[in-house]
Enzyme design. Structure first.
Site, mmCIF file in Angstrom:
data_model
loop_
_atom_site.group_PDB
_atom_site.id
_atom_site.type_symbol
_atom_site.label_atom_id
_atom_site.label_comp_id
_atom_site.label_asym_id
_atom_site.label_seq_id
_atom_site.Cartn_x
_atom_site.Cartn_y
_atom_site.Cartn_z
ATOM 1 N N TYR A 7 -2.368 -0.775 10.142
ATOM 2 C CA TYR A 7 -2.157 -1.049 9.016
ATOM 3 C C TYR A 7 -0.817 -0.350 8.363
ATOM 4 O O TYR A 7 -0.169 -1.047 7.800
ATOM 5 C CB TYR A 7 -3.282 -0.442 8.297
ATOM 6 C CG TYR A 7 -3.509 -0.857 6.824
ATOM 7 C CD1 TYR A 7 -3.786 -2.159 6.332
ATOM 8 C CD2 TYR A 7 -3.155 0.073 5.721
ATOM 9 C CE1 TYR A 7 -3.741 -2.591 4.954
ATOM 10 C CE2 TYR A 7 -2.918 -0.259 4.702
ATOM 11 C CZ TYR A 7 -3.447 -1.558 4.081
ATOM 12 O OH TYR A 7 -3.344 -2.048 2.843
ATOM 13 N N SER A 28 0.726 -1.013 0.056
ATOM 14 C CA SER A 28 0.084 0.029 -0.117
ATOM 15 C C SER A 28 0.889 1.370 -0.020
ATOM 16 O O SER A 28 1.872 1.056 0.472
ATOM 17 C CB SER A 28 -0.809 -0.006 1.255
ATOM 18 O OG SER A 28 -1.603 1.115 1.420
#
Length: 251
Positions: free
Chosen positions: A137, A124
């Site tokens: 995350y 990501s």
């Protein structure tokens, strides 16, 4: 042949059937990649149960040889540090980061022996630029990026074995459902099909790192030259500072 791993049999079965309808052989195994012993056990099961084949580059494979490993599993809880449950924080690290250690270790040695293989990580852009409200995350993805960067450099002297790390912007799946940025028309979410297609292209061309969309490269450059105060103002103006306030998501 395609082999699927996941925690939910219903999803695995549906996906496997969809793949089979396209004319491709597919097997699935229930496996939590955050569980080291379970991963090693299922890796052994793959080697024992999945038949051998010969691929297009005429590399002859034995039973259960994996030539392309795609690490795509991830969870996000979308909370600040003080609002996060300890077990949830550990779960993110075990699945998003350590899971790649456990899945890579059983299959990489055979790739090196064959001089034929590819490790793929769906990461990501938050690995490079963190946001508030997703501390679990962002931390796990930054660790995952370091893992892949180190692995990629370590494979430079290993002919035929490569690695690809994909760092996409927000993708329109249920994972980040509810997340809102200030200018959605300027920075629209990516379609999963686009990320998948570009990932395949990157693997076929042995591209080590892929940022999606290309405009995310500007973010990396700005982070390297602008002072922190300026970066904070950009975060506030773009809405990334508060984008997780409306997060619903799923794990």
């Amino acid at each position: 042949q395609i082999i699927l791993w996941g925690r939910t049999e219903k999803c695995l079965k549906e996906t496997a059937e969809e793949i089979k309808m396209m004319g491709t052989e597919c097997h699935y195994f229930i496996c939590d990649v955050g569980n080291r012993e379970e991963v090693y056990q299922q890796a052994k099961a793959v080697r024992e149960k999945v038949g051998a084949s010969c691929d297009k580059s005429f590399v002859f494979l034995q039973v259960g040889d994996i030539t392309i490993l795609v690490n795509n599993a991830a969870v996000v809880h979308g909370k600040s540090l003080m609002d996060s449950d300890d077990d949830a924080l550990l779960k993110s690290q075990h699945i998003n980061t350590l899971g790649q250690f456990w899945t890579t270790k059983p299959f990489l040695p055979r790739m090196l022996e064959l001089q034929h293989g590819h490790i793929v990580c769906l990461n990501s852009v938050l690995a490079l630029s963190a946001i508030p409200g997703a501390i679990d995350y962002c931390t796990s993805k930054a660790s995952s990026f370091a893992f892949m960067e180190s692995l990629t450099l370590g494979l430079l002297d290993c002919p035929g074995v490569n690695a690809t790390t994909v760092l996409p912007f927000h993708t329109s799946t249920e994972m980040f459902q509810g997340m809102r940025i200030r200018f959605p028309n300027l920075f629209p979410p990516l379609k999963p099909e686009t990320v998948a297609r570009r990932t395949v292209d990157a693997v076929q061309t042995n591209q080590a790192f892929l940022l999606l969309p290309w405009t995310m490269r500007v973010l990396v450059i700005l982070k390297s030259i602008l002072p922190q105060a300026a970066l904070e103002e950009i975060h506030k103006f773009s809405g990334s500072y508060t984008c997780m306030n409306t997060f619903k998501g799923r794990t």
